[in-house]
Design an enzyme around this catalytic site. Sequence first.
Site, mmCIF file in Angstrom:
data_model
loop_
_atom_site.group_PDB
_atom_site.id
_atom_site.type_symbol
_atom_site.label_atom_id
_atom_site.label_comp_id
_atom_site.label_asym_id
_atom_site.label_seq_id
_atom_site.Cartn_x
_atom_site.Cartn_y
_atom_site.Cartn_z
ATOM 1 N N LYS A 42 0.886 -1.274 0.015
ATOM 2 C CA LYS A 42 -0.179 -0.180 -0.099
ATOM 3 C C LYS A 42 0.919 1.131 -0.197
ATOM 4 C CE LYS A 42 -3.553 -2.699 2.354
ATOM 5 N NZ LYS A 42 -3.916 -2.926 3.829
ATOM 6 N N GLN A 86 -5.192 -1.474 10.051
ATOM 7 C CA GLN A 86 -4.537 -2.721 9.293
ATOM 8 C C GLN A 86 -5.350 -4.056 10.332
ATOM 9 O OE1 GLN A 86 -3.246 -3.260 6.489
ATOM 10 N NE2 GLN A 86 -3.459 -5.496 6.501
ATOM 11 N N LEU A 87 -5.833 -5.024 9.653
ATOM 12 C CA LEU A 87 -6.620 -6.204 10.514
ATOM 13 C C LEU A 87 -5.535 -7.337 10.145
ATOM 14 C CD1 LEU A 87 -10.349 -5.346 10.170
ATOM 15 C CD2 LEU A 87 -8.760 -4.569 12.114
ATOM 16 N N ASP A 111 -11.481 2.189 4.129
ATOM 17 C CA ASP A 111 -11.550 0.794 4.002
ATOM 18 C C ASP A 111 -13.092 0.529 4.020
ATOM 19 O OD1 ASP A 111 -9.637 -1.082 3.496
ATOM 20 O OD2 ASP A 111 -9.055 -1.104 5.813
ATOM 21 N N ARG A 159 -20.043 -14.537 3.235
ATOM 22 C CA ARG A 159 -20.936 -13.626 3.967
ATOM 23 C C ARG A 159 -20.086 -12.551 4.825
ATOM 24 N NH1 ARG A 159 -25.175 -17.235 7.385
ATOM 25 N NH2 ARG A 159 -23.657 -18.806 8.257
ATOM 26 N N SER A 160 -18.835 -12.510 4.632
ATOM 27 C CA SER A 160 -18.078 -11.574 5.617
ATOM 28 C C SER A 160 -18.345 -10.206 5.366
ATOM 29 C CB SER A 160 -16.554 -11.708 5.470
ATOM 30 O OG SER A 160 -16.210 -11.331 4.221
ATOM 31 N N SER A 183 -21.424 -21.470 4.056
ATOM 32 C CA SER A 183 -20.979 -22.735 4.518
ATOM 33 C C SER A 183 -22.380 -23.810 4.683
ATOM 34 C CB SER A 183 -20.266 -22.570 5.637
ATOM 35 O OG SER A 183 -20.895 -22.159 6.647
ATOM 36 N N THR A 366 -20.620 63.241 16.198
ATOM 37 C CA THR A 366 -21.243 64.042 17.535
ATOM 38 C C THR A 366 -20.723 62.940 18.551
ATOM 39 O OG1 THR A 366 -23.203 62.653 17.572
ATOM 40 C CG2 THR A 366 -23.268 64.705 16.217
ATOM 41 N N PRO A 367 -20.887 63.445 20.034
ATOM 42 C CA PRO A 367 -20.812 62.508 21.046
ATOM 43 C C PRO A 367 -21.707 61.327 21.064
ATOM 44 C CG PRO A 367 -20.848 64.837 21.861
ATOM 45 C CD PRO A 367 -21.328 64.920 20.526
ATOM 46 N N LEU A 368 -22.851 61.409 20.388
ATOM 47 C CA LEU A 368 -23.570 60.272 20.250
ATOM 48 C C LEU A 368 -22.993 59.143 19.233
ATOM 49 C CD1 LEU A 368 -27.015 62.067 20.159
ATOM 50 C CD2 LEU A 368 -25.651 61.261 22.231
ATOM 51 N N GLY A 371 -23.078 55.773 13.917
ATOM 52 C CA GLY A 371 -23.570 54.371 13.454
ATOM 53 C C GLY A 371 -22.832 53.509 12.347
#
Length: 921
Positions: A42, A86-87, A111, A159-160, A183, A366-368, A371
Site C-alpha cells: 500500500k 490494518q487487520l 476501508d 458473507r463476511s 457454509s 457627535t458625542p452620540l 453608526g
Amino acid sequence: QVRDRLKQQVVEMKEKFPGFRPGLAILQVGNRDDSNLYINMKLKAAAEIGISANHIKLPNTATEADVLKCIASLNADPAVHGFIVQLPLDSDKPINTEKITNAVAPEKDVDGLSSINAGKLSRGDLGDCFIPCTPKGCMELIRQTGVQVAGKRAVVIGRSKIVGAPMHDLLLWNNATVTTCHSKTSTLAEEVCKADILVVAAGKAEMVKGEWIKPGAIVIDCGINHVPDSTKASGKRVVGDVAYNTAKEKASYITPVPGGVGPMTVAMLMQSTVESAQRFLEKFQPGKWTIQYNQLNLKMPVPSDIEISRSCVPKPIEQVASEVGLLPDEVEPYGQTKAKVQLSALNRLKNQPDGKYVVVTGITPTPLGEGKSTTTVGLVQALGAHLHQNVFACVRQPSQGPTFGIKGGAAGGGYCQVVPMEEFNLHLTGDIHAITAANNLVAAAIDARMFHELTQTDQALYNRLVPSVNGVRKFSDIQIRRLQKLGINKTDPAALTKEEINAFVRLDIDPGTITWQRVLDTNDRFLRKITIGQSPTEKGFSRTAQFDITVSSEIMAVLALADGLDDMKKRFGRMVVASSKKGQPVTADDLGVTGALAVLMKDAIKPNLMQTLEGTPVFVHAGPFANIAHGNSSVLADKIALKLVGKDGFVVTEAGFGADIGMEKFFDIKCRYSGLRPHVVVLVATVRALKMHGGGPAVTAGVPLPKEYTEENLQLLANGCSNLNKQIQNARLFGVPVVVAVNAFKTDTKAELALVVQKAKEAGAFDAVECTHWAEGGKGALALARAVQRASQAPSNFRFLYNTELPVVDKIRLIAQQVYGARDIELLPEAQEKVAVYTKQGFGNLPICMAKTHLSLSHDPEQKGAPTGFVLPIRDIRASVGAGFLYPLVGTMSTMPGLPTRPCFYDIDLDPVSGGVNGLF
C-alpha cells in the site's frame, strides 16, 4: 489503468491547490509478517500515485484505549483524508475490533468497514459512502469486461463483513439478481451453475469446481489459500477458492490467484483515498460557501437592542465555522456562540487569493456616534444574506469600562448586531483580561527590578539572576540576547568580568522616564494618579504612577498589528518601558519578561468567531484605542477572513472615530504593516452630525436633541457638509474609491437625505446612498452593498500619505496639513525633546499615530465643520516601539475614563427567570 488515472488526478489537484496532497494513514498494531507485507504494498502504491502515506505502528502491548486515542488524533488531522486500521490487530491486550473500526470517522473510512458506511451501502447510498476495497475492486474488474451487470444473475459465496456481505449489496444496487451462499448452503453446486457472475470469498482452497461453472460466466476469485506442493521451495503454493485450471475452460473471464483481486484491492484503497481528498476539497474549498442565513422578524417600532438580540436564535458556532470553510481542528469553541480560530487556518490558506477589502469610517461624529458599527454589520448582512456574497465583518472587541460606564454596548444596534450581544460586550473569550495580566506583569517587573538593583550589590544580583542549579550556572535564552545587545559575546557565566557583570545586571532605570503604566478594564477616575511603594517592605522606594484602561495598553496595539505568534513575541521584546539614566531605551526583553508575555497571550492572538443577527460571520479581535493607538481590529482577523471569502468575496472592517483619525491610521499604520491593500472606503454620515457642523447647538449624551436636529433645516445641513467634503477628500488622498452611507434617522426628511447624497457626489464620492439598516437589517443596506460592489471593481490606486524615512516633524506636519487642514504645527518643548530622544534611539523611522480629539478636525473639540488656518499644538510625543509607531499628543486626554453620575450599570442585572442579562445597553 486505475493507478495511472489516479496519478493524473493527484497532479491536477496539486495544480489547482498548490501545496495540497491527498493523505493516507495506515494504523498497525503489532508486527505480523503478513500485515507488514500488505502495508508495504500500500505504501509503495501511494508513493507511485503521489499520495502522502503515513504508517503509524503501535506495539503489540497497545491497549484498546491506546488505539482509540491514535484514531481520534487521525480523525482530527486535516492532512489525513483517509485512513485504515490494518487487520487483524496483533495485540497482547483484548481489543474489540468492531469498536475500533467504528471509531474511524466515516468520511475518512476508506476501508468502508464502519457501521455507518456499511449501513449506507446496504441502503444503496453508493455516492455517499466508502465501499470496502475488495468488493469495490471486484466490481471494477466486472465493469472492465464490458458485460452489463443489470439483469444478470449473480452468486456470492461468503458473507463476511469485508467481502461477501458488501459484495452482495454492491451487485444488488447495480441491478443484478443476487444470491448469497455460505457454509450452510446445501445446494451450492446447483446455485453456482446458475450464476452469470460468480464472486467467491469462502476461504476454502479450490472449493468451487470447474464443472460447476456456467459456460461464459464471469468468475472473481477472492480467495488466498496455501496447499502443499513439494515442487516449491517453500513446500506450498497459493491457490484461490476456485479450481482455476478447470474453471478457466468454462468461464469467459476469471481472475488468477495470486495477481487478480489483490492488486485491485490496493488500487481501490488508493482510489478511495483520492475520492476522500476530493470530497475534502469540495467541502472546504476556499471561497465556496453554503451558508444558512437567519430570517429577521422586523417590528415597528424597532424594539430595544437587547430584545432584538434575544429574539434571534444564533446558529451553533461550529456550524458557522464549517459554513465558511474552517476545519474542525481550526476551531476552539467557547460555549455555543463563540469560538477561537487557530492561526494554522491562515497557513493552510496561504496560497488562496484574497477577497475585496472594505473599511468603514465616518465624518467627524457627535458625542452620540453616527453608526459606523451598525453600518458595518448592516453592510455585511446585505452582501451576505441578501446578495449571497461571501462576506466577513472584522470588528474590535469593546472595553468593559465604557460598557458599564457611559457608552453601553458596541455590537451595533437595531437589526444590525453581532450576537449574542451580552457575550460580545462583556468577557467574550478573555482576551482583554489576558492583556491586563500581561501588561501588569511588565509593570511589576519594572518596579521589582528597580527595587532589587537599589538594595543589592552587583554580585548578589548576578547570583540571583544566574543561579547555580545542581552546581551548574547557565544563562537563559533571553539573558543571552541581553548579553549580545551589550556586545558581550560570552555564554559561560563564569567568564564575565566585573564590568560586564555590572552592565548585565543593572538596567539603571530612570524613574522619571517610565512610560509603562498599570491597567484595568474598568472606568476608575481615582486611579489616574496614585503613589505606589508605600508599604514598609518597599523600604521607602515609592513613586507616583497611574492606571490606564486596558485597551490603551501597548500590548493591545501589538496584538492588533502582529501577523503571528513569533511576530507578536518579537514586538513584545521591543516594547520600550523606560530609559536608563544614560538615556538608553529599556525594553521588555531587558526585563526578561518577553517569553512570559507570549505565554499569557498565546490564546488571545487567535481571532474570535461570532455571527450577525442574519447569520453572517464576524471576527471580533483586538480593540486598541483610536487616539493613542491606531483604533483598528487585528491584522490576523483580516488576513484569515480575506482568504476564507475567496477572490470574489468581501471583508468589511471598521476604523475608530472619524476618517481623519481611524481611517488615516488604518491606511498609514495597519495597511503599512499588514501589506493589505483596501478596495473601498465606506464613509458614514448623518444629517444630525452635519447639522452640528453647520452651526447647530451642542449635542450632548443623555440630553434631548434641540429642535434644529428634529426639524428640517436645509441651510444648516448644507453648511455642515463642509466636514463631509473634507473627509471625502481625506479618503481620496489615499487613492481609494469612497462610498458615502447616509445613515437615516426617523427625524430626517427626504429633502435632507437627498441633499447629503447630492453634496457627497459633488465632493467626489464614487456613490452616496441612503441607508435604513438600523430598522430593516441587511435589506436596508442593499443600495449600499450594491454601491460597494461597483466601487470594488473601480481602479484603486492606494498610496500612503508619507514615507516613514521622513523626519518625525515632517511626518506630523503632513498629517496635520493634508488631513486636518492645519496651517502648521507647533512642537512644545517636551515634544521637541522627545523628537531628539527618539531619533537618537533609532525610532525616528516609525509611522505616526496622532492622539487627537475625535470631535473636531482640529485640536479644539469646539471647532466644527472643516476649520483651516489653525496651528496644531503638539504637547508631547511618546513611543509604542513594540506596536511600531510614535504617538504625538495633541492637547490633553485621559487614558483612564471615569464613571458618570448615572453609569449604565444602574440598569444591569441578571434575569431572575432565564439567568440572562437584563438592562444591558
